[in-house]
Design an enzyme around this catalytic site. Structure first.
Site, PDB file in Angstrom:
ATOM      1  N   LYS A  40       0.792  -1.100   0.029  1.00 20.68           N
ATOM      2  CA  LYS A  40       0.075  -0.125   0.120  1.00 20.68           C
ATOM      3  C   LYS A  40       0.808   1.029   0.166  1.00 20.68           C
ATOM      4  O   LYS A  40       2.027   1.346   0.315  1.00 20.68           O
ATOM      5  CB  LYS A  40      -0.806  -0.129   1.222  1.00 20.68           C
ATOM      6  CG  LYS A  40      -0.147   0.015   2.517  1.00 20.68           C
ATOM      7  CD  LYS A  40      -0.888  -0.038   3.678  1.00 20.68           C
ATOM      8  CE  LYS A  40      -0.201  -0.290   4.966  1.00 20.68           C
ATOM      9  NZ  LYS A  40      -0.895  -0.595   6.074  1.00 20.68           N
ATOM     10  N   TYR A  75      17.617  29.576   8.818  1.00 19.34           N
ATOM     11  CA  TYR A  75      16.464  29.998   9.072  1.00 19.34           C
ATOM     12  C   TYR A  75      16.256  30.219  10.519  1.00 19.34           C
ATOM     13  O   TYR A  75      16.479  29.345  11.268  1.00 19.34           O
ATOM     14  CB  TYR A  75      15.308  29.356   8.500  1.00 19.34           C
ATOM     15  CG  TYR A  75      14.905  29.752   7.079  1.00 19.34           C
ATOM     16  CD1 TYR A  75      14.631  31.033   6.435  1.00 19.34           C
ATOM     17  CD2 TYR A  75      15.003  28.642   6.208  1.00 19.34           C
ATOM     18  CE1 TYR A  75      14.123  31.112   5.022  1.00 19.34           C
ATOM     19  CE2 TYR A  75      14.733  28.931   4.882  1.00 19.34           C
ATOM     20  CZ  TYR A  75      14.466  30.411   4.434  1.00 19.34           C
ATOM     21  OH  TYR A  75      14.247  30.328   3.151  1.00 19.34           O
TER      22      TYR A  75
HETATM   23  C1  LIG Z   1      -0.043  -1.686   6.653  1.00 20.19           C
HETATM   24  C2  LIG Z   1      -0.728  -2.917   7.019  1.00 20.19           C
HETATM   25  C3  LIG Z   1       0.046  -4.077   7.291  1.00 20.19           C
HETATM   26  C4  LIG Z   1       1.691  -3.960   7.230  1.00 20.19           C
HETATM   27  O1  LIG Z   1       1.988  -3.586   8.390  1.00 20.19           O
HETATM   28  P1  LIG Z   1       3.547  -3.350   8.868  1.00 20.19           P
HETATM   29  O2  LIG Z   1       3.711  -3.091  10.215  1.00 20.19           O
HETATM   30  O3  LIG Z   1       4.146  -2.489   7.814  1.00 20.19           O
HETATM   31  O4  LIG Z   1       4.092  -4.836   8.649  1.00 20.19           O
HETATM   32  C5  LIG Z   1      -0.734  -5.256   7.620  1.00 20.19           C
HETATM   33  N1  LIG Z   1      -1.827  -5.461   7.669  1.00 20.19           N
HETATM   34  C6  LIG Z   1      -2.765  -4.308   7.454  1.00 20.19           C
HETATM   35  C7  LIG Z   1      -4.167  -4.359   7.423  1.00 20.19           C
HETATM   36  C8  LIG Z   1      -2.253  -2.858   7.114  1.00 20.19           C
HETATM   37  O5  LIG Z   1      -3.028  -2.011   6.837  1.00 20.19           O
END
Ligand SMILES: *Cc1c(COP(=O)(O)O)cnc(C)c1O
Length: 375
Positions: free
Chosen positions: A38, A267
């Site tokens: 994702k 800055y």
């Molecule tokens: C993002 C996500 C994961 C992966 O989690 P990590 O901590 O990056 O391993 C697994 N399951 C779901 C439902 C997620 O949204």
């Protein structure tokens, strides 16, 4: 040839990604692996990551329908899980056409799938709320949803998933495992598979990898660890877990100057030199995804040495203290995160120093930073 004239780049290490996948495989035992891709594969590039994993991935999990379709159009045949199902019923025909697996997290989604009367039944995953309290069917609504789906003929197979809130925290997964147990004990319809573990649970809690009741498969869902970051930093570093950074953010020094004691840098004049100081200006700023809140002292690696960030991070530049590094000059490369052992800065370390997490830094890599393959 880099895609931009500006001397900044993110290096993508496909071999490291495959190595990390193999580490996940080792921990998974008999369980299979959804590679979580994702958010543009945590900022690494969806197709780049999927291509690197093409021969080894059991399946891909993400929540962007367009991304899932892009994977299919690029020829990926593995199962693809949509972690949030669909947002509008109008997406269902596309989900069916591209053979995607929606995770249904509420009774409305179950109802919409049944009402859609798709030409063929879909494999689905029912997401259970075991304590995260974001998405998922509650204990009171799950049995009815399951019965309704099973009776509808809208599904070809039904799997179950849940997501842990504290797998990377001292609280662990015990309370959620208990609720899951209570929700799934003695189901009349054993699930096709069970999917529980994120990276942290995969690494730490083998009990989350057990097969579903009735002998169904278990599918873990590692994300972070595939990209080479530790869910347990700093207590347990990525190196200790045998994980290798997949993304290295680096930029070159575009100027070097000497300033006198009492002179300020950047800055707000936030850094004031206590003694004559050699300053390096690096072509990376918050508009590249480097965290603006990284304080003075955040480590940057240059030629095998760690030098401290000084002053405020600006949009396109940041400054480092090069005092004592007389051999470092304009054109030398600074590693902002990632890198090879001996010239590395773990992304978790930069994140912790800046008050955030490795996930946010990876996902926040700006589109203007060209990504180059290491291989
Ligand atoms: C993002 C996500 C994961 C992966 O989690 P990590 O901590 O990056 O391993 C697994 N399951 C779901 C439902 C997620 O949204």
């Amino acid at each position: 040839m880099s895609l931009s004239a500006r001397p900044i780049r993110a290096r993508f290490d496909a071999a490291a990604l495959r190595h990390n996948h193999a580490v996940a495989r080792r921990h998974a035992g008999a369980a299979r692996l959804w590679s979580v891709v994702k958010a543009n594969a945590y900022g690494h590039g969806l197709l780049r990551v999927a291509t690197a994993l093409r021969e080894v991935a059991d399946g891909f999990a993400l929540l962007e329908l367009e991304g899932a379709i892009a994977l299919r159009e690029a020829g990926f045949r593995q199962p693809i899980l949509l972690l949030e199902g669909f947002y509008r019923p109008a997406e269902l025909p596309l989900i069916a056409r591209y053979q995607l697996i929606p995770a249904l997290h509420c009774a409305d989604q179950v109802g919409a799938l049944v009402a859609a009367r798709l030409p063929q039944p879909l494999p689905v995953v029912l997401k259970l709320n075991t304590g995260m309290n974001r998405l998922g069917l509650d204990p009171g609504e799950f049995p009815l949803a399951l019965e309704r789906l099973a009776a509808s003929g809208a599904t070809s197979e039904i799997s179950l998933m849940t997501h842990f809130a504290c797998a990377d925290e001292p609280a662990g997964i015990a309370a959620q495992m208990q609720r899951l147990q209570a929700m799934t004990a003695g189901l009349r319809l054993p699930p096709r598979s069970l999917s529980l573990a994120n990276s942290a649970a995969l690494l730490r809690y083998p009990e989350s990898l057990q097969p579903a009741e009735g002998g169904g498969e278990n599918w873990a869902r590692p994300g972070l660890m595939l990209y080479g970051a530790s869910p347990f930093a700093p207590a347990q570093s990525a190196a200790v877990l045998d994980l290798r950074p997949v993304m290295t953010l680096e930029a070159d020094l575009v100027a070097v100057r000497e300033i006198a004691a009492g002179e300020a840098v950047g800055y707000g004049g936030a850094f004031v030199a206590e003694h004559p100081t050699r300053i390096g200006i690096v072509a990376c700023g918050y508009a590249d995804g480097y965290p603006r809140h990284a304080p003075s002292g955040t480590p940057v690696a240059i030629k095998g040495r760690r030098v401290p960030l000084i002053g405020r991070v600006s949009m396109d530049k940041l400054c480092v203290d090069l005092t004592g590094c007389e051999k470092v000059g304009v054109g030398d490369t600074a590693t902002l995160w990632g890198g090879m052992a001996g010239n590395d800065v773990p992304v978790e370390e930069v994140a912790a120093t800046a008050g955030t997490i490795a996930y946010e830094l990876m996902c926040g890599l700006a589109a203007r930073v060209p990504v180059l393959d290491t291989e």
